[in-house]
Design an enzyme around this catalytic site. Structure first.
Site, PDB file in Angstrom:
ATOM      1  N   ASP A 102      19.325  17.962  -1.433  1.00 41.34           N
ATOM      2  CA  ASP A 102      20.086  18.803  -0.503  1.00 41.34           C
ATOM      3  C   ASP A 102      19.467  20.185  -0.396  1.00 41.34           C
ATOM      4  OD1 ASP A 102      21.939  16.794  -0.844  1.00 41.34           O
ATOM      5  OD2 ASP A 102      23.205  18.007  -2.178  1.00 41.34           O
TER       6      ASP A 102
HETATM    7  N1  URA Z   1      22.966  14.403  -5.451  1.00 35.15           N
HETATM    8  C1  URA Z   1      23.408  15.449  -4.734  1.00 35.15           C
HETATM    9  O1  URA Z   1      24.588  15.676  -4.611  1.00 35.15           O
HETATM   10  N2  URA Z   1      22.482  16.221  -4.149  1.00 35.15           N
HETATM   11  C2  URA Z   1      21.157  16.030  -4.282  1.00 35.15           C
HETATM   12  O2  URA Z   1      20.366  16.797  -3.732  1.00 35.15           O
HETATM   13  C3  URA Z   1      20.735  14.940  -5.033  1.00 35.15           C
HETATM   14  C4  URA Z   1      21.656  14.139  -5.617  1.00 35.15           C
END
Ligand code: URA
Length: 230
Positions: A102
């Site tokens: 993310d």
């Molecule tokens: N889980 C999440 O919530 N975000 C990420 O970037 C990777 C795994």
């Protein structure tokens, strides 16, 4: 491969520009200055401006993704690809991240031009473990350890439960979670499901590769050996 095809395939310049580069003596093959764009060579035998072709057998790189950039080629704003040399982006096969993090997640991210490598590492069948360290705005209940390990946690809007995952609670509001799959915002959604919203998230390992061993500051990258995942 033709020399002009090699230069464009590995992102140095267009095939048309390659002819100019060769004319100007910027390309050598096995130590001899190349004379013709149509001459054939193995990429490993070619030097451009005195340097070997970068990643002639495929590009495999680990980057320490900083907060605030996205793993997309298209979105507005800061992209993880902006942190990489333009020459990599110009490679004929294109490059992509292996899965995504993310925008507000930092940590270990792999980049490659090898689609089979992406598939091998992201396929749910392979179960490559990914380790995340997190902080939350509320304590993580002890019961989450068993729930996450049970393989019975069903996230909102999903029809199959999460695969068993290992949760270690390392402090009142922080811990480490090892996943064997990669669903959308999975760590945040799993912790939210037990009443512990994530406020900071970093991926620290993918299979045998640990961010701490790579010594990379945010936005730095290094080449990796893809065979460590086989
Ligand atoms: N889980 C999440 O919530 N975000 C990420 O970037 C990777 C795994």
């Amino acid at each position: 491969m033709r020399l002009d095809a090699i230069l464009s395939r590995f992102g140095y310049c267009s095939r048309r520009e390659a002819a100019q580069w060769i004319k100007r003596g910027r390309v050598t093959v096995k130590g001899a200055v190349a004379k013709s764009a149509s001459a054939k060579a193995e990429p490993v035998d070619v030097l451009v401006n005195g340097e070997p072709i970068e990643f002639p057998d495929g590009l495999y790189v680990a980057i320490h993704k900083p907060l605030g950039c996205t793993c997309s080629h298209r979105e507005d704003g800061d992209l993880v690809y902006d942190l990489l040399p333009q020459q990599w982006l110009n490679r004929g096969d294109g490059i992509s991240t292996v899965g995504r993090l993310d925008k507000e997640t930092s940590g270990l991210l792999l980049i490659t031009d090898d689609g089979a490598f992406v598939h091998a590492l992201t396929s749910p069948k392979r179960h490559v473990p990914k380790v995340y360290e997190f902080e939350c705005s509320a304590p993580v209940p002890l019961s989450a350890v068993g729930l996450f390990a049970s393989g019975e946690l069903l996230l909102n809007g999903e029809t199959t439960p999460c695969l068993p995952a290992e949760l270690e609670i390392t402090g009142e509001c922080c811990g480490r979670l090892t996943l064997h799959e990669g669903r959308y915002h999975q760590v945040r959604r799993m912790l939210a499901a037990v009443g512990a919203p994530v406020t900071r998230l970093t991926r620290t390992a993918i299979g045998p590769l640990k961010l701490a061993d790579l010594n990379l500051a945010p936005a730095e990258w290094c080449a990796i050996d893809p065979t460590m995942f086989t």
